[in-house]
Design a protein around this motif. Sequence first.
Motif, short mmCIF file in Angstrom:
data_model
loop_
_atom_site.label_atom_id
_atom_site.label_comp_id
_atom_site.label_asym_id
_atom_site.label_seq_id
_atom_site.Cartn_x
_atom_site.Cartn_y
_atom_site.Cartn_z
N ILE A 193 -6.47 -22.58 8.09
CA ILE A 193 -6.69 -21.40 7.25
C ILE A 193 -5.56 -20.41 7.53
O ILE A 193 -5.28 -20.07 8.67
N VAL A 194 -4.90 -19.97 6.48
CA VAL A 194 -3.81 -19.00 6.57
C VAL A 194 -4.31 -17.66 6.03
O VAL A 194 -4.75 -17.58 4.88
N GLU A 195 -4.24 -16.63 6.85
CA GLU A 195 -4.64 -15.29 6.43
C GLU A 195 -3.49 -14.32 6.70
O GLU A 195 -3.04 -14.17 7.84
N ILE A 196 -3.00 -13.69 5.63
CA ILE A 196 -1.90 -12.72 5.72
C ILE A 196 -2.30 -11.49 4.92
O ILE A 196 -2.78 -11.61 3.80
N ASP A 197 -2.11 -10.31 5.50
CA ASP A 197 -2.40 -9.07 4.80
C ASP A 197 -1.20 -8.14 4.96
O ASP A 197 -0.85 -7.74 6.06
N ALA A 198 -0.52 -7.83 3.84
CA ALA A 198 0.64 -6.94 3.87
C ALA A 198 0.24 -5.47 3.90
O ALA A 198 1.10 -4.59 3.94
N GLU A 199 -1.06 -5.20 3.88
CA GLU A 199 -1.60 -3.85 3.93
C GLU A 199 -1.07 -3.01 2.75
O GLU A 199 -0.60 -3.53 1.75
N VAL A 200 -1.13 -1.69 2.88
CA VAL A 200 -0.86 -0.82 1.73
C VAL A 200 0.63 -0.72 1.38
O VAL A 200 0.98 -0.33 0.28
N SER A 201 1.50 -1.08 2.31
CA SER A 201 2.92 -0.81 2.08
C SER A 201 3.70 -2.01 1.57
O SER A 201 4.87 -1.87 1.24
N GLY A 202 3.13 -3.21 1.54
CA GLY A 202 3.95 -4.37 1.23
C GLY A 202 3.27 -5.41 0.37
O GLY A 202 2.13 -5.25 -0.09
N ARG A 203 4.00 -6.50 0.18
CA ARG A 203 3.56 -7.67 -0.58
C ARG A 203 3.96 -8.92 0.19
O ARG A 203 4.92 -8.92 0.95
N VAL A 204 3.22 -10.00 -0.04
CA VAL A 204 3.51 -11.27 0.62
C VAL A 204 4.54 -12.01 -0.21
O VAL A 204 4.32 -12.29 -1.40
N LYS A 205 5.69 -12.34 0.39
CA LYS A 205 6.75 -13.05 -0.32
C LYS A 205 6.62 -14.57 -0.15
O LYS A 205 6.78 -15.31 -1.11
N SER A 206 6.33 -15.04 1.07
CA SER A 206 6.26 -16.48 1.31
C SER A 206 5.60 -16.74 2.65
O SER A 206 5.47 -15.84 3.48
N PRO A 259 4.46 -10.67 -10.02
CA PRO A 259 3.96 -9.75 -8.99
C PRO A 259 3.41 -10.52 -7.80
O PRO A 259 2.60 -11.45 -7.95
N ARG A 260 3.87 -10.17 -6.61
CA ARG A 260 3.44 -10.88 -5.40
C ARG A 260 2.09 -10.35 -4.92
O ARG A 260 1.77 -9.18 -5.12
N PRO A 261 1.30 -11.19 -4.24
CA PRO A 261 -0.01 -10.74 -3.77
C PRO A 261 0.11 -9.82 -2.55
O PRO A 261 1.05 -9.92 -1.76
N LYS A 262 -0.86 -8.94 -2.38
CA LYS A 262 -0.89 -8.08 -1.21
C LYS A 262 -1.49 -8.80 -0.01
O LYS A 262 -1.23 -8.42 1.13
N SER A 263 -2.28 -9.85 -0.27
CA SER A 263 -2.88 -10.60 0.83
C SER A 263 -3.05 -12.06 0.41
O SER A 263 -3.07 -12.39 -0.77
N VAL A 264 -3.15 -12.94 1.41
CA VAL A 264 -3.34 -14.37 1.20
C VAL A 264 -4.44 -14.85 2.13
O VAL A 264 -4.46 -14.51 3.32
N ASN A 265 -5.37 -15.63 1.58
CA ASN A 265 -6.41 -16.29 2.38
C ASN A 265 -6.62 -17.65 1.76
O ASN A 265 -7.30 -17.78 0.74
N THR A 266 -6.03 -18.68 2.36
CA THR A 266 -6.04 -19.99 1.72
C THR A 266 -6.02 -21.08 2.77
O THR A 266 -5.72 -20.84 3.95
N ALA A 267 -6.36 -22.30 2.35
CA ALA A 267 -6.29 -23.48 3.21
C ALA A 267 -4.92 -24.13 3.07
O ALA A 267 -4.41 -24.28 1.97
N ALA A 268 -4.31 -24.49 4.20
CA ALA A 268 -2.99 -25.12 4.21
C ALA A 268 -3.13 -26.52 4.81
O ALA A 268 -3.30 -26.67 6.03
#
Length: 590
Positions: free
Chosen positions: A63-76, A111-120
Motif C-alpha cells: 500500500i502506497v500512501e502519499i500526502d502532499a498536504e496543502v502546499s503541493g501535488r504528487v508528481k510521481s 492536474p496532479r493529485p494532492k494525495s495518493v492511496n493505492t495498491a502497488a
Amino acid sequence: MKNKYLSCTSLLLAGTILPSLAVADTAKTFLQWMSNPDITVANDGETYTAVVSPTEPLQGAFIVEIDAEVSGRVKSWKSWPSLALQPDDPVTPGNWFPFLNNGDTANYNRPRPKSVNTAAPFFLDNGNYGFLAVTACNAEATRLSNLGMNNSEIFSQDRDVKIAVRGNLDYDTTGITGTQTPEEVESWNSFKAITVTCLKSDTSLDPVVQSIEEAILSAQTAQISNVSGACEMTLSGQITSANPNSQVRFRYHDNSGQQSDEKTITTNGAGLSNFEHIYPISANIADGQVRMIGTSHAFLSNWANYHVNCSAAPGELMAQLPPKASLIVAVDGKILHRGMSCPATVNLIGKLDGRGKASGAAAILAGGQIKALKAYDIANNENIFFQGQHALSWEGLTFLQKSVTFTMNVTNAMGDVVDSVEKNSVFTCDPVTTSSLAGGAAGDYTEPSTDPSASEPVTQKRPINKLALKASPAAFHILAPKGQIRSGTIKLTDGKKSYDLFFYQKTSGRYLPFQSSQLPRSMIGTSANFKLEALTGATGWRLEVCPKNPASKNTSKSTCKYSDFSLPTARISLPEIQKKPDRLKRRTAP
C-alpha cells in the motif's frame, strides 16, 4: 523536488515550515498481501546447488500512501520489493537486496493529485529470487559447519530458512519540503518472511540445471565512450560449467540495485567461456561494485570493484538527460471585429534543448487540442525547433477578451512524459488606432540595441513614429542557429521577405564583423545554409539578420535580429576509431 527513500513501515513526518500556513508532505508504504511460494533447494552432498523445478512466483502488493498536504501535488512515485537473508541476530536490520525493476510506478500529468492511496503490486519469478534461496541454504550450511557438523550431518535432513520481504518507496512532490526525521531502524524479524526448504541429500527431485563450478568477474575503469558518448565500463567475465557446451544465462547487478538485461553465453568443450560486455554507469558516482547473478543456473560471481572517470571539459560530457522544453507564444496578425482590433492567429514555437542522446516525440497543444507534433532524435547540446498556429475566434463573446492555455509535452521513446511546459495567455481586443493596426502601442517603446558588437543586448527608449509603423516589417524570430550547432542552417519564422545576413566573430568578449566569400550575404524565405568550415579563428559567433526594405537600398538596423551560437567540438578523430576496430565490433549494449 523531493525524492525520498522509505522502508516498508517507515514514515516521513515533516514538521511545519511556516507556522499555521503550510504543512509538509508525508508518505509511507506497507505490505498489503504476499503469496507463500513452495521453494525447495537441492544439493550435491557438499553444497546446495539450485532451486528445484517447478517453482512458484513470489508476488503481492504494497500500500502506497502519499500526502502532499496543502502546499503541493504528487508528481510521481515508485515502489519495489527488497529481500534479506536472516542475519545471525534477527533483531538487527540485516542486509537487503533491492529489486528495483519488479515493482510498480506512476507519473501524474496536470492536474496532479494532492494525495495518493493505492495498491502497488510486485512480482518476482525464480529467475529473480532463486539465487537468494540457494545463498540462504548455503549460509545455513556454513552456520552448521561452524558448529562442528560434517557434510553427512548437515545434508541428512530437510532444513528451513527464512527470507524477509519489505517494501521501498521513492516519490516526488511539489510544494514545501519537510525536514526528514531520522528513520527508525527496524529489525529483520519485524518483516514478513517466506520459507525456503533446503532438501536433504537423498531427495529424488532433480535440480533445474547442473551446477556452475566457477564465475569470475573483473571491471575496468568507467570512461566516456568514444562511440556513444555515454559513461560506460567494460566487464570481463569467466564462467566454468560442470558439463561442457552448456548455455548459461545471467544478469549483471550493481550495488545500487540496477541490473542489466539477460546475457547468454555458451561454454566450450572444456566447460569454459571468456566474454566481455559493456555496462552503462552514471557519471555522477565515484566508484561501486557489480557482479553476475545466474538466471538459468543458480550462481553468484564475486563482487567486482570499479572506478568512474567520466569527467570531461565543459560541453564535452554527454549527460544522458531528456531534452528540456521551452515554448514561445507570439501573436501573428490582427483582424477587425465589431470595430475593434483583435488578435487573429498565434504562432506557437517549440524548442528542445538536447542534454544527452534521446529520442521520442514533442507536441504543442492549445486548449487540449494538438497544434504541432514533432518526432525527435536529439544529441547533446543540439537544438530542435518546430512550430504550429492557433486561430483565435471572437464570435459570440460578450467581452472581447479570452484566455487560452498552451502546453508543450515531451515524451521519451517509451511514451513517458519527461518534460512539460504550460503557458496561460490572455488575449484582448483594442480600439482601432494607427498603432494597433501596425502591431505597436502608443507612446514610447523599448527596443534592443542595434549594435551587434555588444556582448549583451542593451535597451533604449525611442519615441514612436506612427507614420513609420505602416511600413514597418512584421516581426520575425531566428530559430537557428542557436546554442552549440552541428550544421550550418539558418531558420526564420517569417519567410515572406528577403534578408541581409551579417556574421560576427567573438573576440575578447566583443563581436567583430567577419567576412568570407564562402558565407552567404542574403537570403529569401525561411531557411538558408552556410558552411561551418568558413567560420575560423573562434568558437563563439553571432548572426545578424536584417529585413530588406524595398523602398530603400540601405538596411534599417532597427528591424534587425541577431542570434548567438557556438561551433561543435570534435569528440574523436577517425584514426582513433580505426585503432580498435575488432574490440568495438565485439561490444554489445547491455
